[in-house]
Structure formats: structure tokens, C-alpha cells
Write a protein that holds these residues in place. Structure first.
Motif, PDB file in Angstrom:
ATOM      1  N   PRO A   1       4.144  -2.061 -10.776  1.00  0.00           N
ATOM      2  CA  PRO A   1       4.263  -3.437 -10.279  1.00  0.00           C
ATOM      3  C   PRO A   1       5.628  -3.700  -9.628  1.00  0.00           C
ATOM      4  O   PRO A   1       6.676  -3.395 -10.195  1.00  0.00           O
ATOM      5  N   GLY A   2       5.590  -4.227  -8.400  1.00  0.00           N
ATOM      6  CA  GLY A   2       6.815  -4.543  -7.672  1.00  0.00           C
ATOM      7  C   GLY A   2       7.307  -3.434  -6.770  1.00  0.00           C
ATOM      8  O   GLY A   2       8.289  -3.615  -6.045  1.00  0.00           O
ATOM      9  N   PHE A   3       6.638  -2.283  -6.773  1.00  0.00           N
ATOM     10  CA  PHE A   3       7.090  -1.143  -5.971  1.00  0.00           C
ATOM     11  C   PHE A   3       6.102  -0.767  -4.856  1.00  0.00           C
ATOM     12  O   PHE A   3       6.119   0.357  -4.360  1.00  0.00           O
ATOM     13  N   GLU A   4       5.278  -1.713  -4.443  1.00  0.00           N
ATOM     14  CA  GLU A   4       4.372  -1.477  -3.327  1.00  0.00           C
ATOM     15  C   GLU A   4       5.185  -1.235  -2.050  1.00  0.00           C
ATOM     16  O   GLU A   4       6.269  -1.787  -1.871  1.00  0.00           O
ATOM     17  N   ALA A   5       4.668  -0.393  -1.165  1.00  0.00           N
ATOM     18  CA  ALA A   5       5.375  -0.077   0.082  1.00  0.00           C
ATOM     19  C   ALA A   5       5.366  -1.297   0.999  1.00  0.00           C
ATOM     20  O   ALA A   5       4.305  -1.775   1.398  1.00  0.00           O
ATOM     21  N   VAL A   6       6.551  -1.789   1.337  1.00  0.00           N
ATOM     22  CA  VAL A   6       6.654  -2.967   2.197  1.00  0.00           C
ATOM     23  C   VAL A   6       6.232  -2.624   3.622  1.00  0.00           C
ATOM     24  O   VAL A   6       5.454  -3.348   4.251  1.00  0.00           O
ATOM     25  N   HIS A   7       6.742  -1.509   4.150  1.00  0.00           N
ATOM     26  CA  HIS A   7       6.471  -1.150   5.535  1.00  0.00           C
ATOM     27  C   HIS A   7       4.980  -0.926   5.764  1.00  0.00           C
ATOM     28  O   HIS A   7       4.381  -1.506   6.678  1.00  0.00           O
ATOM     29  N   ASN A   8       4.359  -0.083   4.956  1.00  0.00           N
ATOM     30  CA  ASN A   8       2.946   0.214   5.159  1.00  0.00           C
ATOM     31  C   ASN A   8       2.072  -1.017   4.970  1.00  0.00           C
ATOM     32  O   ASN A   8       1.030  -1.157   5.630  1.00  0.00           O
ATOM     33  N   SER A   9       2.487  -1.936   4.109  1.00  0.00           N
ATOM     34  CA  SER A   9       1.722  -3.164   3.917  1.00  0.00           C
ATOM     35  C   SER A   9       1.698  -4.006   5.182  1.00  0.00           C
ATOM     36  O   SER A   9       0.755  -4.773   5.409  1.00  0.00           O
ATOM     37  N   ARG A  10       2.699  -3.854   6.029  1.00  0.00           N
ATOM     38  CA  ARG A  10       2.716  -4.574   7.301  1.00  0.00           C
ATOM     39  C   ARG A  10       1.542  -4.146   8.185  1.00  0.00           C
ATOM     40  O   ARG A  10       0.934  -4.954   8.872  1.00  0.00           O
ATOM     41  N   TYR A  11       1.237  -2.854   8.182  1.00  0.00           N
ATOM     42  CA  TYR A  11       0.107  -2.378   8.986  1.00  0.00           C
ATOM     43  C   TYR A  11      -1.190  -3.057   8.543  1.00  0.00           C
ATOM     44  O   TYR A  11      -2.009  -3.471   9.362  1.00  0.00           O
ATOM     45  N   TRP A  12      -1.386  -3.152   7.242  1.00  0.00           N
ATOM     46  CA  TRP A  12      -2.636  -3.679   6.696  1.00  0.00           C
ATOM     47  C   TRP A  12      -2.741  -5.190   6.892  1.00  0.00           C
ATOM     48  O   TRP A  12      -3.827  -5.754   6.775  1.00  0.00           O
ATOM     49  N   LYS A  13      -1.609  -5.843   7.189  1.00  0.00           N
ATOM     50  CA  LYS A  13      -1.622  -7.285   7.456  1.00  0.00           C
ATOM     51  C   LYS A  13      -1.582  -7.592   8.950  1.00  0.00           C
ATOM     52  O   LYS A  13      -1.430  -8.731   9.349  1.00  0.00           O
ATOM     53  N   GLN A  14      -1.677  -6.555   9.769  1.00  0.00           N
ATOM     54  CA  GLN A  14      -1.682  -6.679  11.229  1.00  0.00           C
ATOM     55  C   GLN A  14      -0.403  -7.374  11.719  1.00  0.00           C
ATOM     56  O   GLN A  14      -0.426  -8.304  12.523  1.00  0.00           O
ATOM     57  N   ALA A  15       0.748  -6.905  11.233  1.00  0.00           N
ATOM     58  CA  ALA A  15       2.047  -7.401  11.689  1.00  0.00           C
ATOM     59  C   ALA A  15       2.594  -6.474  12.764  1.00  0.00           C
ATOM     60  O   ALA A  15       2.275  -5.280  12.807  1.00  0.00           O
ATOM     61  N   ASP A  16       3.427  -7.013  13.660  1.00  0.00           N
ATOM     62  CA  ASP A  16       3.975  -6.229  14.760  1.00  0.00           C
ATOM     63  C   ASP A  16       4.794  -5.039  14.259  1.00  0.00           C
ATOM     64  O   ASP A  16       5.536  -5.152  13.269  1.00  0.00           O
TER      65      ASP A  16
END
Length: 389
Positions: A242-257
Motif C-alpha cells: 500500500p502506497g507504493f503503486e507506480a506513479v508514472h505507469n498509472s498515468r498511462y492507465w488514466k490517459q494522461a499526457d
């Protein structure tokens, strides 16, 4: 403007693994000119689009082929184009090219997360998939990390790796995963082996039977083992404390630039509905991005950069948003979907026979305005997507 992610591709490997279909070419080192080219491309992305990057992911290939001095040069050159305190900077490494000196260079350069490709600690499985690294080399790298790296650590593992003529057995797979966890990663990417067309493993098995059911069974046992050790599955193949999810890769899954830099890298600016993919011709990439500044800028503005561009359509984007969101345990927000695309998510899903079947079987839920798959439902994501699209 901040809030944009940056992916950097280092397309060099000592040897390509038998299962890998990512773009790379074999080399024992990374040319200095390639590092300079990346910095020139990142500079142009930042200045021309008025953006600073708040997450960085250096992937490959094998980024740890970079020398310690190249690592320092790369991140020193990136600093003017990053926000003062980036949310996350990840650097991929392979065991056979990991050294104490490189770890120190990464730490001093502001990298706060390494992703180390272990895959297995079973020599027969490593040999069977054409992996250059041995189990002992991987253990040595893990011991080095344990001694000299005090920041975030992600480790990769693969279920279903073959031996020479048979699937590796479940007990040895779980023993390998247990040993991997003994090195205290805060994040684990657990994949099931995929036989991609054009790879050596695909060629080897295309005329033979590969036991996909047993491979999937291994993955499920691995998933459950991670659950028992406190890891949470937040995406199809990704597990974190908990709390160590990948921030960068999560951006892809949220359709962020995100901007992509390096030969073969892809970037997408969703607001402009623009996606580009850089040339895989490393020499052409280096030659263009090391042109004199003004010549390079003019050529870029004239559309002469060595890359292909795709102008995305609204329908493609809405499908991608749903597809990527359903990969995650949090799923897709009805409000976000309506705000972005003006469509009713519940209506779309209720028209799907498979979605309704998944709900009745406990594989999917629609609750509090959010559609998501359960842990067991994620196993059948592709079946759902084929029905939806």
C-alpha cells in the motif's frame, strides 16, 4: 505547464531475450551521441510545448548499459526540464549490468525508484526462455541492491517460463517468487509468459503444444502468494505494498499526457489528439537530434523529425480510456467518462452480454458510479474487451 510524464527509451541490450518483442538492438554499450540526442529531444519537447515533467521512466532495452558517468550526464541534462520535486523517477536495470557505482550515480542523480528485471531465480527457466542472466548473477545483483539502494525497489517475475522441453514446475516457480520477495521489494510486476509472434520462443512453440492452462495456474498461485504477503493488485500485472503503486505507469492507465524520447519511443498528447512514434533507426535518430540547434528546431517545426504521427479520433480515444481503465482495480469513473467523451458508461456496458455475465458471476462490479473488474475478473479482461469493441 507541469503534470506531464516523460518516457525515455534506451534500445540497447547485451542480448535480446527469447520472449521479448520490444524494440532493441544488441550492443555492449550506449553511444555518448545517443545520450546527447535524447537530451536534445527532451529539451525541444519541453520548450516547444511549454511543459515540465513531473514523472520520468527510463526503460528499454537495458538502461543499465549506460555507464555511471552517462547516467549522471543524462539526469543532469534533464534537470532543467523537470519540476523542482518530481513525483517519481524510475530507472530500469538488468542484473548483469547492475553495479554499485551505477546505483550510487542513480541515487545522486535523484532517481528514487529502480525496476529490476529478475524474471526467475531458476536456472532452467532462465535458460529455457533464452535469458542471458543466470540465477547466481541475479542473486548477486539483488545482494548489491540490498546493500547499496535504500529507495524504492520494483522487481519483475514471469510465470509460465519453459524448461528445454516442458513447462517449469509450479513448486520451483513459487520458490523463486518467495526468494524474490526476501529482498523486500515494495512493488512486483508479475507477468504470465506471452508468446509474441516474431520472437524466438514463438518460433519454438508454434509447432508444439504450450501448456497455457498450467502457465495461467502458475500465475494465479503467484498472485495469491503476493496477496498473502501484503501486496495489493492495482493493475492486471502489477502489485504493490500500500502506497507504493507506480506513479508514472498509472498515468498511462488514466490517459494522461506523456512525451516519449529515444529511438522507438512513443508519446501522446491527448488534448491535441496527437500520438507519435520515433524511428527505430538508431543512426537516423542520433543524426537528426544532434543537428545544430537552429537547424534541428526548424526541421522539427517543418515536420521533418524522424517519427510517424497519428491524429487520434474521438472514438479511438474513448475506447482506449475504457480499455486502460478496466486494466486497473479502480476501474473507470462514470463521471470522468461522461466529462471526457459525453457518453453514458452504464448504458454502454449494459449493452454488453459479457459485462452482464461478468457481473452475475462476481467478476465485475458497477458501484458508486464506477465500473471495475474484480481480481478474478481481471483474468478475463481480453474476453470483455473483444465483446465491447
Amino acid at each position: 505547464m507541469s503534470g506531464t510524464s516523460l518516457y525515455i527509451h534506451i534500445p540497447f541490450c547485451l542480448k535480446k531475450c527469447g520472449y521479448c518483442d520490444f524494440f532493441s538492438r544488441e550492443s555492449v554499450s550506449v553511444p555518448d551521441a545517443y545520450v546527447h540526442a535524447i537530451l536534445n529531444e527532451v529539451s525541444l519537447h519541453s520548450l516547444e510545448n511549454n511543459i515540465l515533467f513531473d514523472t520520468v521512466y527510463v526503460g528499454g532495452g537495458t538502461p543499465s548499459l549506460l555507464s555511471a558517468s552517462q547516467i549522471e550526464e543524462l539526469f543532469c541534462g534533464l534537470k532543467p526540464f523537470l519540476v523542482p520535486e518530481p513525483l517519481e523517477i524510475t530507472f530500469e536495470m538488468n542484473p548483469e549490468t547492475l553495479t554499485e557505482e551505477k546505483l550510487c550515480a542513480l541515487e545522486s542523480s535523484g532517481v528514487d525508484r529502480i525496476s529490476l528485471g529478475i524474471q526467475s531465480l531458476d536456472d532452467k527457466a532462465l535458460s529455457g526462455c533464452g535469458r542471458r542472466c543466470t540465477a547466481e548473477k541475479a542473486r548477486k545483483a539483488l545482494r548489491t541492491v540490498a546493500s547499496f539502494w535504500k529507495k524504492k525497489l520494483s522487481l519483475d517475475a514471469i510465470a509460465g517460463l519453459p524448461y528445454e522441453r516442458s513447462l517449469g514446475n509450479e513448486e520451483k516457480f513459487l520458490a523463486s517468487l518467495e526468494e524474490i520477495l526476501s529482498y523486500k521489494p515494495s512493488h512486483v510486476s508479475l507477468y504470465s509468459l506471452s508468446l509474441e509472434e516474431g520472437t524466438p520462443l514463438y518460433s519454438r512453440f508454434k509447432n508444439e503444444d504450450y501448456d497455457f492452462d498450467s502457465a495461467d495456474g502458475q500465475w494465479l498461485k503467484g498472485r495469491d502468494f503476493l496477496f498473502k504477503n501484503g501486496f495489493v493488485q492495482y493493475e492486471v500485472s502489477n502489485f504493490a505494498l500500500p502506497g507504493f503503486e507506480a506513479v508514472h505507469n498509472s498515468r498511462y492507465w488514466k490517459q494522461a499526457d506523456y512525451a516519449g524520447a529515444g529511438a522507438g519511443a512513443t508519446g501522446t498528447f491527448y488534448g491535441r489528439k496527437l500520438r507519435w512514434t520515433n524511428t527505430e533507426d538508431v543512426d537516423s535518430y542520433i543524426a537528426f537530434w544532434n543537428l545544430p540547434d537552429e537547424e534541428r528546431r526548424k526541421a522539427y517545426k517543418a515536420g521533418k523529425a524522424p517519427r510517424t504521427e497519428e491524429h487520434l479520433k474521438e472514438g479511438e480515444l474513448s475506447e482506449e480510456f475504457l480499455m486502460m481503465g478496466l486494466r486497473t482495480i479502480n476501474g473507470v469513473s462514470e463521471a470522468d467518462f461522461r466529462e471526457r467523451y459525453g457518453k453514458d458508461l452504464s448504458l454502454l456496458l449494459n449493452e454488453s452480454r459479457i459485462w452482464n455475465q461478468f457481473v452475475s458471476e462476481g467478476k465485475a462490479v458497477y458501484k458508486d458510479g464506477r465500473a471495475s473488474l474484480t481480481a478474478d475478473g481481471l483474468l478475463f479482461l481480453n474476453t470483455l474487451l473483444l465483446d465491447l469493441f
